[in-house]
Design an enzyme around this catalytic site. Structure first.
Site, PDB file in Angstrom:
ATOM      1  N   SER A   1      95.411  33.910  31.635  1.00  0.00           N
ATOM      2  CA  SER A   1      94.328  34.699  32.208  1.00  0.00           C
ATOM      3  C   SER A   1      94.923  35.604  33.275  1.00  0.00           C
ATOM      4  CB  SER A   1      93.264  33.776  32.815  1.00  0.00           C
ATOM      5  OG  SER A   1      92.157  34.547  33.229  1.00  0.00           O
ATOM      6  N   GLU A   2      94.539  36.871  33.247  1.00  0.00           N
ATOM      7  CA  GLU A   2      95.235  37.887  34.051  1.00  0.00           C
ATOM      8  C   GLU A   2      95.188  37.614  35.558  1.00  0.00           C
ATOM      9  OE1 GLU A   2      92.765  40.780  32.326  1.00  0.00           O
ATOM     10  OE2 GLU A   2      91.634  41.213  34.141  1.00  0.00           O
TER      11      GLU A   2
END
Lengths: 221, 226
Positions: A55-56
């Site tokens: 997840s960024e």
């Protein structure tokens, strides 16, 4: 749009589209899932197939949503939903998280899109008629950075306009990057020739599929 | 004796001038230095340029700073929130400037600033509206856009533990932009959930070394699970 013959096929729903895409993710891949239908893909990868979700916002090894009593307010995904960390997962800061993305370390990124062009251009961050403030998030980094970019989206807009196009009419996110497109009707590989149909839902004819695409479609040679 | 721990918000905010470029940590509200933003509101600096991933949610914190008209320009990747229209309203009324930056480019521009790199070439945004007017170059067969380092006059960040040297740890995804911003500002102020004795932090687990931190203020607001 011309209606071809009697409609004897049933388009996939959102969960089924995610499930179809999830089938093609092998064990061992590092994968980033965009917001919307892409997020649902994780629900269809069995836990015993070790796929590591990124997840960024700095989570590597993201797990599913927690039960309400186990929510940790400090642990969210890119869509700002509460998530969990799988055993073996870890946290990194934003520059390292995007080094994973931009440095070509992710095996796959799955994004939603408004349009994909026959050469692999993608439009997914702004519509030309949009009058709200523009917002891009990590889409442009993900689109150029991952080893593979797969798009999951409906075959046509609600109004029936094709999303597989010859040239983007919406603002580009990145040029010539999409490798595959999963829609509610079919799976396409983006090749030198253009869109090649890998898979179609039962009861759908090639002609009916072509009628729902502005871009010319090809059968595998 | 080095002691970067300050006791009052006034000390934490001292010297933040009108017109300052303020880096604000956080991704959404996680890792956002809520108390320091409130302190900045109280401090009164105006005509600010704010660098943050988002442009505020709800009616507090950054949304409130914006609503008070203290911010001239925001540098941001995703200025949209289902729970706040403050930024959008100001933007549509032409009362705030927006520099929209891809999220990875935003992080990298600050990392570059912290590392003394003046500018870099990246494939991100090539061929898009966000590259309009920027220098481009083909490097190793890839089309790239020139992006400049982005530094701040001040960084306001949230951390989990801090000591008097300014060494910091973070909690889970609350880390996000905070360590990067700490390196990229001339003055870095951290609010921490815990203050620990010097030597109590595992040296292997310090994420932001105190060299990047000027002030630490203790703002406990409850350990999870809440």
């Amino acid at each position: 749009m011309p209606e071809t013959s009697s409609v004897a096929f049933k388009p996939l729903g959102r969960a089924a589209m995610a499930e179809r895409l999830a089938r093609d993710i092998p064990e061992g891949w590092y994968v980033n899932l965009g917001i919307g239908i892409p997020t649902l893909v994780a629900d269809h990868v069995p836990l015993d197939r070790e796929v590591i979700f990124h997840s960024e916002n700095g989570v590597l090894g993201m797990g599913p949503a927690p039960a309400a009593e186990h929510i940790d307010p400090w642990l969210i995904n890119a869509g700002k939903q509460h998530v969990t960390l799988r055993q073996g997962g870890c946290f990194v800061h934003h520059a390292d998280s995007f080094a994973m993305i931009r440095g070509g370390h992710l095996d796959l990124c799955v994004l939603g899109a408004y349009q994909v062009a026959t050469n692999g251009d993608i439009a997914n961050w702004a519509t030309s008629e949009n009058d709200t403030a523009p917002a891009v998030g990590g889409a442009m980094d993900l689109a150029v950075g991952a080893k593979r970019l797969w798009v999951v989206m409906e075959q046509t807009t609600r109004e029936g306009h094709a999303r597989l196009v010859n040239r983007l009419s919406y603002p580009a996110t990145a040029l010539a990057v999409v490798k595959r497109v999963y829609t509610n009707l079919a799976v396409f590989e983006v090749t030198e020739r253009g869109f090649v149909v890998l898979d179609m839902i039962a009861g759908l004819s090639f002609a009916a599929l072509q009628a729902r695409s502005e871009a010319k479609l090809h059968l595998p040679s | 004796m080095i002691n970067r721990i300050v006791r009052t918000m006034a000390e934490a905010m001292a010297g933040i001038a009108d017109g300052a470029v303020v880096l604000l940590g956080g991704f959404g509200s996680v890792g956002q230095p809520q108390a320091l933003i409130d302190g900045l509101i109280e401090h009164g600096a105006k005509d600010l340029t704010v660098v943050a991933n988002n442009a505020g949610s709800g009616g507090e914190g950054l949304a409130k700073l914006l609503a008070m008209g203290r911010v001239r320009k925001i540098v941001c990747s995703y200025p949209r929130s289902p729970s706040a229209t403050v930024f959008e309203d100001l933007y549509k009324a032409g009362r705030i400037e927006l520099e929209l930056v891809p999220q990875g480019t935003l992080a990298e521009r600050m990392r570059a600033a912290g590392a003394g790199v003046q500018a870099f070439f990246t494939p991100t945004s090539y061929g898009t509206k966000l590259a309009a007017g920027k220098e481009t170059r083909e490097i190793n067969g890839r089309n790239c856009v020139l992006e400049y380092a982005l530094s701040g006059d001040v960084a306001l960040i949230e951390a989990w533990q801090g000591d008097r040297w300014g060494n910091l740890t973070y909690r889970r995804s609350g880390r996000n932009f905070n360590p990067v911003m700490a390196t990229a500002a001339r003055l870095t102020v951290a609010q921490t959930q815990h203050i620990v004795e010097l030597g109590a932090l595992d040296a292997e687990a310090v994420v932001t070394p105190g060299i990047f931190v000027d002030r630490v203020i203790h703002v406990p607001y409850g350990d999870p699970p809440l």
